[in-house]
Each structure stands twice: as C-alpha cells, then as structure tokens.
Design a protein around this motif. Structure first.
Motif, PDB file in Angstrom:
ATOM      1  N   LEU A   1      -9.433  -5.632  -1.112  1.00 39.42           N
ATOM      2  CA  LEU A   1      -9.249  -4.187  -1.130  1.00 39.42           C
ATOM      3  C   LEU A   1     -10.199  -3.526  -0.134  1.00 39.42           C
ATOM      4  O   LEU A   1     -11.406  -3.799  -0.154  1.00 39.42           O
ATOM      5  CB  LEU A   1      -9.525  -3.676  -2.550  1.00 39.42           C
ATOM      6  CG  LEU A   1      -8.781  -2.414  -2.969  1.00 39.42           C
ATOM      7  CD1 LEU A   1      -7.288  -2.620  -2.876  1.00 39.42           C
ATOM      8  CD2 LEU A   1      -9.147  -2.007  -4.396  1.00 39.42           C
TER       9      LEU A   1
ATOM     10  N   ASN B   1      -6.402   0.757   0.398  1.00 36.12           N
ATOM     11  CA  ASN B   1      -6.303   1.696  -0.718  1.00 36.12           C
ATOM     12  C   ASN B   1      -6.701   3.107  -0.256  1.00 36.12           C
ATOM     13  O   ASN B   1      -7.259   3.265   0.813  1.00 36.12           O
ATOM     14  CB  ASN B   1      -7.210   1.211  -1.857  1.00 36.12           C
ATOM     15  CG  ASN B   1      -6.989   2.009  -3.122  1.00 36.12           C
ATOM     16  OD1 ASN B   1      -5.864   2.390  -3.437  1.00 36.12           O
ATOM     17  ND2 ASN B   1      -8.060   2.283  -3.854  1.00 36.12           N
TER      18      ASN B   1
ATOM     19  N   SER C   1      -3.941   3.880  -5.285  1.00 32.79           N
ATOM     20  CA  SER C   1      -4.133   3.378  -6.651  1.00 32.79           C
ATOM     21  C   SER C   1      -4.299   4.503  -7.652  1.00 32.79           C
ATOM     22  O   SER C   1      -3.962   4.346  -8.821  1.00 32.79           O
ATOM     23  CB  SER C   1      -5.387   2.506  -6.743  1.00 32.79           C
ATOM     24  OG  SER C   1      -5.245   1.404  -5.941  1.00 32.79           O
TER      25      SER C   1
ATOM     26  N   LEU D   1       2.431   0.137  -5.415  1.00 34.83           N
ATOM     27  CA  LEU D   1       1.999  -1.109  -6.069  1.00 34.83           C
ATOM     28  C   LEU D   1       3.041  -2.225  -5.941  1.00 34.83           C
ATOM     29  O   LEU D   1       2.684  -3.405  -5.883  1.00 34.83           O
ATOM     30  CB  LEU D   1       1.672  -0.871  -7.551  1.00 34.83           C
ATOM     31  CG  LEU D   1       0.622   0.213  -7.856  1.00 34.83           C
ATOM     32  CD1 LEU D   1       0.268   0.205  -9.330  1.00 34.83           C
ATOM     33  CD2 LEU D   1      -0.627   0.020  -7.016  1.00 34.83           C
TER      34      LEU D   1
ATOM     35  N   LYS E   1     -11.389  -0.764  -6.692  1.00 29.59           N
ATOM     36  CA  LYS E   1     -10.994  -2.002  -7.384  1.00 29.59           C
ATOM     37  C   LYS E   1     -10.632  -1.736  -8.852  1.00 29.59           C
ATOM     38  O   LYS E   1      -9.575  -2.155  -9.325  1.00 29.59           O
ATOM     39  CB  LYS E   1     -12.134  -3.041  -7.314  1.00 29.59           C
ATOM     40  CG  LYS E   1     -12.450  -3.494  -5.901  1.00 29.59           C
ATOM     41  CD  LYS E   1     -13.603  -4.482  -5.861  1.00 29.59           C
ATOM     42  CE  LYS E   1     -14.924  -3.917  -6.351  1.00 29.59           C
ATOM     43  NZ  LYS E   1     -15.436  -2.780  -5.556  1.00 29.59           N
TER      44      LYS E   1
ATOM     45  N   LEU F   1      -7.411   0.283  -9.282  1.00 27.52           N
ATOM     46  CA  LEU F   1      -6.195  -0.513  -9.080  1.00 27.52           C
ATOM     47  C   LEU F   1      -5.941  -1.428 -10.281  1.00 27.52           C
ATOM     48  O   LEU F   1      -4.805  -1.525 -10.774  1.00 27.52           O
ATOM     49  CB  LEU F   1      -6.309  -1.328  -7.783  1.00 27.52           C
ATOM     50  CG  LEU F   1      -5.129  -2.236  -7.456  1.00 27.52           C
ATOM     51  CD1 LEU F   1      -3.825  -1.439  -7.360  1.00 27.52           C
ATOM     52  CD2 LEU F   1      -5.354  -2.985  -6.140  1.00 27.52           C
TER      53      LEU F   1
ATOM     54  N   ARG G   1      -4.663   0.631 -13.126  1.00 28.14           N
ATOM     55  CA  ARG G   1      -3.275   1.028 -12.861  1.00 28.14           C
ATOM     56  C   ARG G   1      -2.314  -0.099 -13.235  1.00 28.14           C
ATOM     57  O   ARG G   1      -1.309   0.108 -13.897  1.00 28.14           O
ATOM     58  CB  ARG G   1      -3.089   1.308 -11.362  1.00 28.14           C
ATOM     59  CG  ARG G   1      -3.283   2.697 -10.994  1.00 28.14           C
ATOM     60  CD  ARG G   1      -2.047   3.506 -11.349  1.00 28.14           C
ATOM     61  NE  ARG G   1      -2.428   4.887 -11.510  1.00 28.14           N
ATOM     62  CZ  ARG G   1      -1.714   5.782 -12.182  1.00 28.14           C
ATOM     63  NH1 ARG G   1      -0.595   5.440 -12.774  1.00 28.14           N
ATOM     64  NH2 ARG G   1      -2.110   7.021 -12.267  1.00 28.14           N
TER      65      ARG G   1
END
Ligand code: G4P
Length: 284
Positions: A30, A58, A87, A93, A133, A136, A139
């Motif tokens: 990421l 991201n 994110s 995604l 991080k 994400l 999510r």
C-alpha cells in the motif's frame, strides 16, 4: 503517528514482515497515491524477496487523477501490477481482487494441474504508517464479516479475513518504515501527514510546498490566495499570503509561524484540489 524509527525498530519491523511472508501468496504493497515512490519503503524489494506483489495506490481521491494513471502505467512498465483505490469510501476494491487473480493465475493453474484442491488466495498488506492499511483492512472486513479461525499448521495465531472473492487477508498489516534521509522525500511525507510534524522544520516544509505549487499547479496557488500574478520570489509569496490571510503578530508584522500553519493545513486538506507530489522519473 508516534513511531520513531531507530535501527532496532527497523530490524524488528523487517523481521515481522519476513516471518509472515511465507504465509501468503501475494503482498499488497500500500502506498499513498500522492506519493507513489516516496511512500514506499526504501528496502521493499529486498524485504519481499521476489514475492508476487500488487502495488495499491490508496487515497486516490486526494491525488491528481492524471498522475495516478501515469503512475499505474509507470509501475506496469517496470513489471509491477498496480491499481488505485479509495479505502475510505471503499471504492475500487474489486480491482484488487481482479489484479491478484491475474498475478497469481499461473501459480494457481499449476496447483490445479497437480491436482491440489483450489483454495483462496492469501494476502498481506504492507506499507509505511498512515498510508491507510487499517482503513483498507476494515473496509474489506466490514464487507465480509465472516472471519476464519486460525489456519491449521500455523504456529502463531493469525486471523484471516475471508472475502467473498477467493481472497483471505491477514488481519494485521506489515508496518514498514518510511525513508526521510533525503530532504525532498521528507517534505513530501510531511505535507501528506505521513511523518510527525516535529521531525522537520515546518517552515521549510511550507516553503517546499509553495515552490511545488508554483512549479506544477500555479493557477491553483494564485486562485487560492487571490494573486493575479505570483510575486517574483518565494519569500514574497510567503509574506503576501500572511498579509492576505491576516497571519499577523501582536505588533502587526507577518507571523511566519502562522503562515506556515495555514499553508500546510491548506495543502493537507486538499484546498488546492487533488495533488500528486511525486512525478514519475521519466516525466520529471
Ligand atoms: P495506517 O493503518 O496505514 O497507519 O493508516 P490508517 O488506516 O490509520 O489511515 C491513515 C489516515 O488516512 C486516516 O485518517 C484515514 O482515514 C485516512 N485514509 C485512509 N484511506 C484513505 C483514502 O482512501 N482516502 C482518504 N482521503 N483518506 C484515507 P486520519 O485523519 O488519521 O483519521 P480519521 O480522520 O479517519 O479518523
């Protein structure tokens, strides 16, 4: 972020990532889409040691969309698959799963050919602090509440987030350290909030930010602070922003600390629109 990186911390972070590498098929590296190079760990290639990898840019909502496309093309030219996501909003995604399937296709085809029962792809997110991080992972976890238990054969307890799309994600990310020996990289990391404000001289950070805007996004800089033409040097730009924004000391002089705060806050809160601070090397 509160982490201070000392050699001991770096060695520990590296060890933790290295230990988990063998548990996964692919690494999701990421990065911040505003800093696709500067927010990468400087030793990432060495640490990942040929492990298949997907670079995820991201915070695409904060980055210049034209530059994000250029960066994705840049990574592809260098043999690395890359996708961009937001994110926070949870958009893009699905691109992650598709790209991972593509990267791992050969490996999974080989497994099938050897008669091994198909299983989910296993992935781990790694990146420097503040690239998103946890956001994400949350999510993905929220979309896919079912969590698997510990994996058989894995000595240390690892929680995996099982997604609906043949993907299992380690629920703790690998945290790597940013590089800020190079002042330019440090300024960029500071402007995106990736490193602590106490690490660098903030006036230098603000001035670097203004020079960057003057160079790459001059019309946005003019518009934001109401300049018809930009003053001839950066000291005057700084001074005049102070006058225009009422950043004055008790004696009525421009207070440079206040100007510094205004400029940095305006950049961090996307008052100049979506900005990308790293330029692909071929375009710089
Ligand atoms: P980390 O685990 O890599 O350290 O990062 P983390 O998820 O904590 O995210 C760092 C900050 O970046 C958080 O904001 C988070 O909301 C924000 N963020 C993550 N992904 C995105 C994205 O795609 N777009 C945007 N615009 N922001 C994103 P924060 O201000 O530290 O916290 P909060 O405001 O969310 O409480």
């Amino acid at each position: 972020m509160t982490i201070q990186w000392f050699p001991g911390h770096m060695a520990k972070a590296r060890r933790q990532v290295t230990e988990k590498l063998k548990l996964v098929d692919i690494i999701f590296e990421l990065v911040d889409a505003r800093l696709p190079l500067s927010s990468r760990n400087p030793m990432i290639d060495e640490i990942l040691n040929q492990k298949p990898r997907l670079v995820i840019l991201n915070k695409e909502d904060m980055a210049d969309p034209v530059m994000t496309k250029e960066w994705i093309a840049y990574f592809k030219q260098h043999g690395v698959e890359a996708v961009s996501v937001n994110s926070q909003a949870g958009s893009g995604l699905d691109k992650i799963v598709k790209a991972a399937e593509k990267i791992l296709k050969e490996k999974f085809d080989r497994m099938r050919a050897r008669g091994i029962k198909p299983r989910a792809m296993r992935a781990m997110i790694v990146g420097i602090p503040n690239v998103g991080k946890s956001t994400l992972i949350n999510r993905i976890a929220k979309k896919n509440i079912a969590k698997t238990g510990n994996m058989p054969g894995v000595t240390k307890a690892q929680q995996w987030i099982k997604t609906a799309q043949h993907l299992e994600l380690l629920d703790t990310p690998g945290i790597l350290w940013p590089k800020f020996e190079d002042p330019e990289t440090g300024f960029k990391l500071a402007l995106t909030g990736a490193i602590k404000d106490s690490i660098l001289n903030l006036q230098d950070v603000a001035i670097w930010g203004l020079r960057f805007l003057e160079d790459r996004y001059p019309s946005r800089l003019k518009e934001k602070y109401g300049f018809n033409e930009l003053p001839e040097n950066i000291a005057l730009v700084f001074q005049q922003i102070g006058e225009r924004r009422g950043c004055l000391s008790a004696g009525g002089e421009v207070d440079y600390d206040k100007v510094t705060d205004v400029v940095i806050r305006d950049i961090r809160t996307t008052q100049f629109g979506r900005l990308t601070f790293d330029v692909p090397p071929e375009k710089a």
